[in-house]
Structures are given as structure tokens and as C-alpha cells.
Design a protein around this motif. Structure first.
Motif, PDB file in Angstrom:
ATOM      1  N   ILE A  86       0.841  -1.199   0.000  1.00 57.44           N
ATOM      2  CA  ILE A  86       0.000   0.000   0.000  1.00 57.44           C
ATOM      3  C   ILE A  86       0.877   1.250   0.000  1.00 57.44           C
ATOM      4  CG2 ILE A  86      -1.610   1.375   1.381  1.00 57.44           C
ATOM      5  CD1 ILE A  86      -2.813  -1.365   2.311  1.00 57.44           C
ATOM      6  N   THR A  87       1.847   1.272   0.879  1.00 57.07           N
ATOM      7  CA  THR A  87       2.744   2.426   0.977  1.00 57.07           C
ATOM      8  C   THR A  87       3.516   2.622  -0.323  1.00 57.07           C
ATOM      9  OG1 THR A  87       2.964   2.107   3.352  1.00 57.07           O
ATOM     10  CG2 THR A  87       4.657   3.430   2.279  1.00 57.07           C
ATOM     11  N   PHE A  88       4.049   1.528  -0.861  1.00 60.35           N
ATOM     12  CA  PHE A  88       4.843   1.617  -2.089  1.00 60.35           C
ATOM     13  C   PHE A  88       3.983   2.064  -3.259  1.00 60.35           C
ATOM     14  CE2 PHE A  88       7.614   0.378  -5.522  1.00 60.35           C
ATOM     15  CZ  PHE A  88       8.872   0.653  -5.014  1.00 60.35           C
ATOM     16  N   ARG A  89       2.746   1.569  -3.336  1.00 56.90           N
ATOM     17  CA  ARG A  89       1.840   1.968  -4.429  1.00 56.90           C
ATOM     18  C   ARG A  89       1.548   3.456  -4.346  1.00 56.90           C
ATOM     19  NH1 ARG A  89      -0.693   4.673  -7.132  1.00 56.90           N
ATOM     20  NH2 ARG A  89      -2.529   4.198  -8.373  1.00 56.90           N
ATOM     21  N   ASP A  90       1.286   3.958  -3.159  1.00 58.67           N
ATOM     22  CA  ASP A  90       1.012   5.389  -2.992  1.00 58.67           C
ATOM     23  C   ASP A  90       2.215   6.226  -3.421  1.00 58.67           C
ATOM     24  OD1 ASP A  90      -1.499   4.775  -2.027  1.00 58.67           O
ATOM     25  OD2 ASP A  90      -0.973   5.079   0.076  1.00 58.67           O
ATOM     26  N   LEU A  91       3.381   5.814  -2.997  1.00 56.75           N
ATOM     27  CA  LEU A  91       4.607   6.528  -3.364  1.00 56.75           C
ATOM     28  C   LEU A  91       4.852   6.449  -4.874  1.00 56.75           C
ATOM     29  CD1 LEU A  91       7.099   8.111  -2.520  1.00 56.75           C
ATOM     30  CD2 LEU A  91       8.220   5.939  -2.039  1.00 56.75           C
ATOM     31  N   ALA A  92       4.604   5.302  -5.469  1.00 58.85           N
ATOM     32  CA  ALA A  92       4.793   5.150  -6.913  1.00 58.85           C
ATOM     33  C   ALA A  92       3.895   6.111  -7.689  1.00 58.85           C
ATOM     34  CB  ALA A  92       4.518   3.708  -7.340  1.00 58.85           C
ATOM     35  N   GLY A  93       2.669   6.272  -7.245  1.00 59.24           N
ATOM     36  CA  GLY A  93       1.761   7.210  -7.902  1.00 59.24           C
ATOM     37  C   GLY A  93       2.302   8.632  -7.866  1.00 59.24           C
ATOM     38  N   GLU A  94       2.859   9.003  -6.734  1.00 55.78           N
ATOM     39  CA  GLU A  94       3.440  10.335  -6.596  1.00 55.78           C
ATOM     40  C   GLU A  94       4.663  10.502  -7.496  1.00 55.78           C
ATOM     41  OE1 GLU A  94       2.200  12.980  -4.874  1.00 55.78           O
ATOM     42  OE2 GLU A  94       0.473  11.671  -4.517  1.00 55.78           O
ATOM     43  N   LEU A  95       5.506   9.480  -7.566  1.00 54.86           N
ATOM     44  CA  LEU A  95       6.704   9.562  -8.403  1.00 54.86           C
ATOM     45  C   LEU A  95       6.347   9.610  -9.892  1.00 54.86           C
ATOM     46  CD1 LEU A  95       9.132   7.207  -6.482  1.00 54.86           C
ATOM     47  CD2 LEU A  95       9.337   9.673  -6.773  1.00 54.86           C
ATOM     48  N   VAL A  96       5.365   8.841 -10.301  1.00 57.34           N
ATOM     49  CA  VAL A  96       4.926   8.890 -11.699  1.00 57.34           C
ATOM     50  C   VAL A  96       4.420  10.293 -12.021  1.00 57.34           C
ATOM     51  CG1 VAL A  96       3.192   8.050 -13.349  1.00 57.34           C
ATOM     52  CG2 VAL A  96       4.469   6.421 -11.932  1.00 57.34           C
ATOM     53  N   ASP A  97       3.637  10.875 -11.130  1.00 57.91           N
ATOM     54  CA  ASP A  97       3.153  12.245 -11.339  1.00 57.91           C
ATOM     55  C   ASP A  97       4.310  13.236 -11.425  1.00 57.91           C
ATOM     56  OD1 ASP A  97       0.529  11.402 -11.374  1.00 57.91           O
ATOM     57  OD2 ASP A  97       0.106  12.015  -9.302  1.00 57.91           O
ATOM     58  N   LEU A  98       5.303  13.061 -10.578  1.00 60.09           N
ATOM     59  CA  LEU A  98       6.467  13.951 -10.593  1.00 60.09           C
ATOM     60  C   LEU A  98       7.231  13.818 -11.914  1.00 60.09           C
ATOM     61  CD1 LEU A  98       8.289  15.970  -9.145  1.00 60.09           C
ATOM     62  CD2 LEU A  98       9.459  14.032  -8.089  1.00 60.09           C
ATOM     63  N   TYR A  99       7.476  12.590 -12.354  1.00 58.01           N
ATOM     64  CA  TYR A  99       8.160  12.396 -13.632  1.00 58.01           C
ATOM     65  C   TYR A  99       7.341  12.992 -14.783  1.00 58.01           C
ATOM     66  CZ  TYR A  99      11.953   9.375 -11.995  1.00 58.01           C
ATOM     67  OH  TYR A  99      13.076   8.877 -11.392  1.00 58.01           O
ATOM     68  N   ARG A 100       6.020  12.855 -14.722  1.00 59.44           N
ATOM     69  CA  ARG A 100       5.146  13.409 -15.765  1.00 59.44           C
ATOM     70  C   ARG A 100       5.283  14.941 -15.797  1.00 59.44           C
ATOM     71  NH1 ARG A 100       0.876  10.263 -17.273  1.00 59.44           N
ATOM     72  NH2 ARG A 100       0.682   9.507 -15.144  1.00 59.44           N
ATOM     73  N   LYS A 101       5.287  15.537 -14.624  1.00 58.03           N
ATOM     74  CA  LYS A 101       5.422  17.000 -14.523  1.00 58.03           C
ATOM     75  C   LYS A 101       6.782  17.458 -15.049  1.00 58.03           C
ATOM     76  CE  LYS A 101       3.668  19.838 -11.190  1.00 58.03           C
ATOM     77  NZ  LYS A 101       3.473  20.325  -9.820  1.00 58.03           N
ATOM     78  N   LEU A 102       7.836  16.730 -14.688  1.00 56.08           N
ATOM     79  CA  LEU A 102       9.166  17.069 -15.153  1.00 56.08           C
ATOM     80  C   LEU A 102       9.265  16.949 -16.687  1.00 56.08           C
ATOM     81  CD1 LEU A 102      11.393  15.368 -12.449  1.00 56.08           C
ATOM     82  CD2 LEU A 102      11.097  17.826 -12.824  1.00 56.08           C
ATOM     83  N   ALA A 103       8.608  15.947 -17.243  1.00 56.95           N
ATOM     84  CA  ALA A 103       8.656  15.724 -18.686  1.00 56.95           C
ATOM     85  C   ALA A 103       7.964  16.863 -19.445  1.00 56.95           C
ATOM     86  CB  ALA A 103       8.013  14.385 -19.033  1.00 56.95           C
ATOM     87  N   THR A 104       6.938  17.430 -18.862  1.00 52.52           N
ATOM     88  CA  THR A 104       6.221  18.518 -19.556  1.00 52.52           C
ATOM     89  C   THR A 104       7.008  19.829 -19.489  1.00 52.52           C
ATOM     90  OG1 THR A 104       4.936  19.106 -17.587  1.00 52.52           O
ATOM     91  CG2 THR A 104       3.958  17.518 -19.115  1.00 52.52           C
ATOM     92  N   LYS A 105       7.927  19.940 -18.558  1.00 53.37           N
ATOM     93  CA  LYS A 105       8.730  21.161 -18.421  1.00 53.37           C
ATOM     94  C   LYS A 105       9.987  21.134 -19.265  1.00 53.37           C
ATOM     95  CE  LYS A 105       6.967  22.512 -13.998  1.00 53.37           C
ATOM     96  NZ  LYS A 105       7.178  23.425 -12.925  1.00 53.37           N
ATOM     97  N   GLN A 106      10.318  19.971 -19.823  1.00 55.02           N
ATOM     98  CA  GLN A 106      11.549  19.865 -20.616  1.00 55.02           C
ATOM     99  C   GLN A 106      11.275  20.074 -22.080  1.00 55.02           C
ATOM    100  OE1 GLN A 106      13.280  16.109 -19.542  1.00 55.02           O
ATOM    101  NE2 GLN A 106      13.943  16.850 -17.568  1.00 55.02           N
TER     102      GLN A 106
END
Length: 106
Positions: A86-106
């Protein structure tokens, strides 16, 4: 411990492990910029978590109805797998969102 309880416990361990594995694969895909795969992996992780949750709910319902489950090391281990997944899944969702945000800024 009877065979049915042992099957339920092993199901919790397997589903928790599978959910964590899929969440990890989602992070790897997002890191590579493959957000479609990342989203699919997160969805798969959620499906494994739902299976584990259904098994837990069945155990909790039985307990509430007076059918007390034996608590042993294997049961504790299974619950530990679920909590970590559960903890890892929640963290993974946040990291995917962060990578998505970073990709749109590049």
C-alpha cells in the motif's frame, strides 16, 4: 492453521508482492518517459491490491462473526506485505506524477 486460512494468507503475500512489483515497474516506465505503461502498471498494482483487500475483508468479516483466526508469524508476514505494498503503491503514484510533470517542463 487450516488449509483454507493458509491459502488466504499466501494469497495476501502473493498479491501484495505483485502489487509492489507492478508499482516499481510503473516508476521505471515513468523514469523512461513511458507514461502509458506507467499508468497501466499502476492500474495493475491497484487490481492486485483490490484482490488482497477482498481477502482481508473476508478475514475481518469472519473475525467479527466470531470465527477467530489464529495469529501466527505467517499471518503477520502477510499483513506486513500488504502494508508495504500500500505504501509503495502510494509513493509510486506520486513519483509517476512527478516524472510526468518534469517531462512537460523539458
Amino acid at each position: 492453521m487450516d488449509e483454507k486460512q493458509q491459502e488466504i494468507i499466501m494469497g495476501l503475500i502473493i498479491n501484495g508482492g505483485n502489487a509492489k512489483g507492478e508499482a516499481f515497474e510503473a516508476i521505471k516506465a515513468a523514469k523512461e518517459g513511458d507514461f502509458e505503461t506507467a499508468d497501466e502498471k499502476l492500474k495493475s498494482a491497484d487490481e492486485f491490491m483490490a484482490q488482497a483487500h477482498n481477502a482481508q475483508t473476508g478475514m475481518l468479516t469472519a473475525e467479527a462473526n466470531g470465527d477467530h483466526a489464529e495469529v501466527n508469524l505467517l499471518m503477520v508476514h502477510a499483513q506486513d506485505h500488504i502494508m508495504n505494498a500500500i505504501t509503495f503503491r502510494d509513493l509510486a503514484g506520486e513519483l509517476v506524477d512527478l516524472y510526468r510533470k518534469l517531462a512537460t517542463k523539458q
